[in-house]
Design an enzyme around this catalytic site. Sequence first.
Site, PDB file in Angstrom:
ATOM      1  N   ASP A  58       0.960  -1.286   0.100  1.00 26.21           N
ATOM      2  CA  ASP A  58      -0.123  -0.034  -0.140  1.00 26.21           C
ATOM      3  C   ASP A  58       0.925   1.186  -0.199  1.00 26.21           C
ATOM      4  OD1 ASP A  58      -3.169   0.505   1.034  1.00 26.21           O
ATOM      5  OD2 ASP A  58      -1.840   2.203   1.146  1.00 26.21           O
ATOM      6  N   ILE A  59       0.691   2.384  -0.775  1.00 20.75           N
ATOM      7  CA  ILE A  59       1.220   3.527  -0.878  1.00 20.75           C
ATOM      8  C   ILE A  59       1.248   4.471   0.503  1.00 20.75           C
ATOM      9  CG2 ILE A  59      -0.316   4.926  -1.957  1.00 20.75           C
ATOM     10  CD1 ILE A  59       1.869   5.489  -4.016  1.00 20.75           C
ATOM     11  N   HIS A  98     -10.471  -4.975  -3.514  1.00 22.29           N
ATOM     12  CA  HIS A  98      -9.176  -5.593  -2.658  1.00 22.29           C
ATOM     13  C   HIS A  98      -9.247  -5.775  -1.386  1.00 22.29           C
ATOM     14  CE1 HIS A  98      -9.764  -1.082  -2.403  1.00 22.29           C
ATOM     15  NE2 HIS A  98      -9.316  -0.905  -1.350  1.00 22.29           N
ATOM     16  N   LEU A  99      -8.360  -6.681  -0.996  1.00 20.79           N
ATOM     17  CA  LEU A  99      -8.321  -7.038   0.387  1.00 20.79           C
ATOM     18  C   LEU A  99      -7.046  -6.369   1.064  1.00 20.79           C
ATOM     19  CD1 LEU A  99      -9.696  -9.301  -0.969  1.00 20.79           C
ATOM     20  CD2 LEU A  99      -8.841 -10.821   0.999  1.00 20.79           C
ATOM     21  N   GLY A 157     -15.582   3.664   3.755  1.00 22.78           N
ATOM     22  CA  GLY A 157     -14.327   3.980   3.550  1.00 22.78           C
ATOM     23  C   GLY A 157     -13.418   3.521   2.120  1.00 22.78           C
ATOM     24  N   GLN A 158     -14.340   2.902   1.344  1.00 25.99           N
ATOM     25  CA  GLN A 158     -13.639   2.278   0.145  1.00 25.99           C
ATOM     26  C   GLN A 158     -13.388   3.384  -0.643  1.00 25.99           C
ATOM     27  OE1 GLN A 158     -15.774  -0.597  -2.068  1.00 25.99           O
ATOM     28  NE2 GLN A 158     -14.125  -0.814  -3.689  1.00 25.99           N
ATOM     29  N   ASN A 215     -12.935  -2.666   2.746  1.00 25.42           N
ATOM     30  CA  ASN A 215     -13.820  -1.497   2.809  1.00 25.42           C
ATOM     31  C   ASN A 215     -14.707  -1.653   1.710  1.00 25.42           C
ATOM     32  OD1 ASN A 215     -12.314  -0.598   5.286  1.00 25.42           O
ATOM     33  ND2 ASN A 215     -10.779   0.285   3.812  1.00 25.42           N
TER      34      ASN A 215
HETATM   35  P1  5GP Z   1      -9.845   1.472   0.329  1.00 26.05           P
HETATM   36  O1  5GP Z   1      -9.858   2.783   0.712  1.00 26.05           O
HETATM   37  O2  5GP Z   1     -10.597   1.577  -1.200  1.00 26.05           O
HETATM   38  O3  5GP Z   1     -10.149   0.556   0.989  1.00 26.05           O
HETATM   39  O4  5GP Z   1      -8.144   1.360  -0.188  1.00 26.05           O
HETATM   40  C1  5GP Z   1      -7.642   1.799  -1.005  1.00 26.05           C
HETATM   41  C2  5GP Z   1      -6.180   1.640  -0.941  1.00 26.05           C
HETATM   42  O5  5GP Z   1      -5.132   1.818  -1.819  1.00 26.05           O
HETATM   43  C3  5GP Z   1      -5.581   2.798   0.388  1.00 26.05           C
HETATM   44  O6  5GP Z   1      -5.045   2.080   1.417  1.00 26.05           O
HETATM   45  C4  5GP Z   1      -4.573   3.665  -0.444  1.00 26.05           C
HETATM   46  O7  5GP Z   1      -3.360   3.853   0.538  1.00 26.05           O
HETATM   47  C5  5GP Z   1      -4.150   2.587  -1.774  1.00 26.05           C
HETATM   48  N1  5GP Z   1      -3.576   3.352  -2.863  1.00 26.05           N
HETATM   49  C6  5GP Z   1      -4.241   4.470  -3.528  1.00 26.05           C
HETATM   50  N2  5GP Z   1      -3.582   4.794  -4.661  1.00 26.05           N
HETATM   51  C7  5GP Z   1      -2.527   3.656  -4.665  1.00 26.05           C
HETATM   52  C8  5GP Z   1      -1.325   3.578  -5.477  1.00 26.05           C
HETATM   53  O8  5GP Z   1      -1.327   4.476  -6.420  1.00 26.05           O
HETATM   54  N3  5GP Z   1      -0.679   2.568  -5.228  1.00 26.05           N
HETATM   55  C9  5GP Z   1      -0.617   1.942  -4.022  1.00 26.05           C
HETATM   56  N4  5GP Z   1       0.407   1.020  -3.938  1.00 26.05           N
HETATM   57  N5  5GP Z   1      -1.673   2.138  -3.194  1.00 26.05           N
HETATM   58  C10 5GP Z   1      -2.640   2.834  -3.553  1.00 26.05           C
END
Ligand code: 5GP
Length: 113
Positions: free
Chosen positions: A28-29, A97-98, A90-91, A84
């Site tokens: 995760d970034i 994704h998990l 919070g998605q 999420n």
């Molecule tokens: P969500 O909030 O949809 O459950 O999770 C999305 C996740 O993707 C977040 O934890 C966010 O930090 C990660 N994320 C968003 N953009 C990128 C990206 O460009 N690269 C990577 N590796 N992770 C990302």
Amino acid sequence: MSIFARIIEGSLPAEKVFEDEHCIVINDIHPQAPVHVLVIPKKAMTNLNDATLADQTLLGHLMLVVPKVAAQLGMADGYRVIINNGAAAGQTVFHLHLHVLGGRRYSEQHLGR
Ligand code: 5GP
């Protein structure tokens, strides 16, 4: 096209820790734990609400990839797996994704944080 679709096709870089024909696993970034990876199916679906019976095997596969990658990353003794599912949860990236988080101890008090 979502950010994850671009990572899967290779037009956006990511730190890949695992890949097979059905999914990729990337760091995760913005990690929320010492180890924070995302298990992402190559098949695009918004979230679990989009899944059908035809996705049963794929969803099971993702769940089996989790312990394999957790062991690879030294987390065999414990980690969290979070989805999420939907904006209200919070998605922010609308490609299923998990989240797999570990590398630190969690207790009941941390649940949901
Ligand atoms: P969500 O909030 O949809 O459950 O999770 C999305 C996740 O993707 C977040 O934890 C966010 O930090 C990660 N994320 C968003 N953009 C990128 C990206 O460009 N690269 C990577 N590796 N992770 C990302």
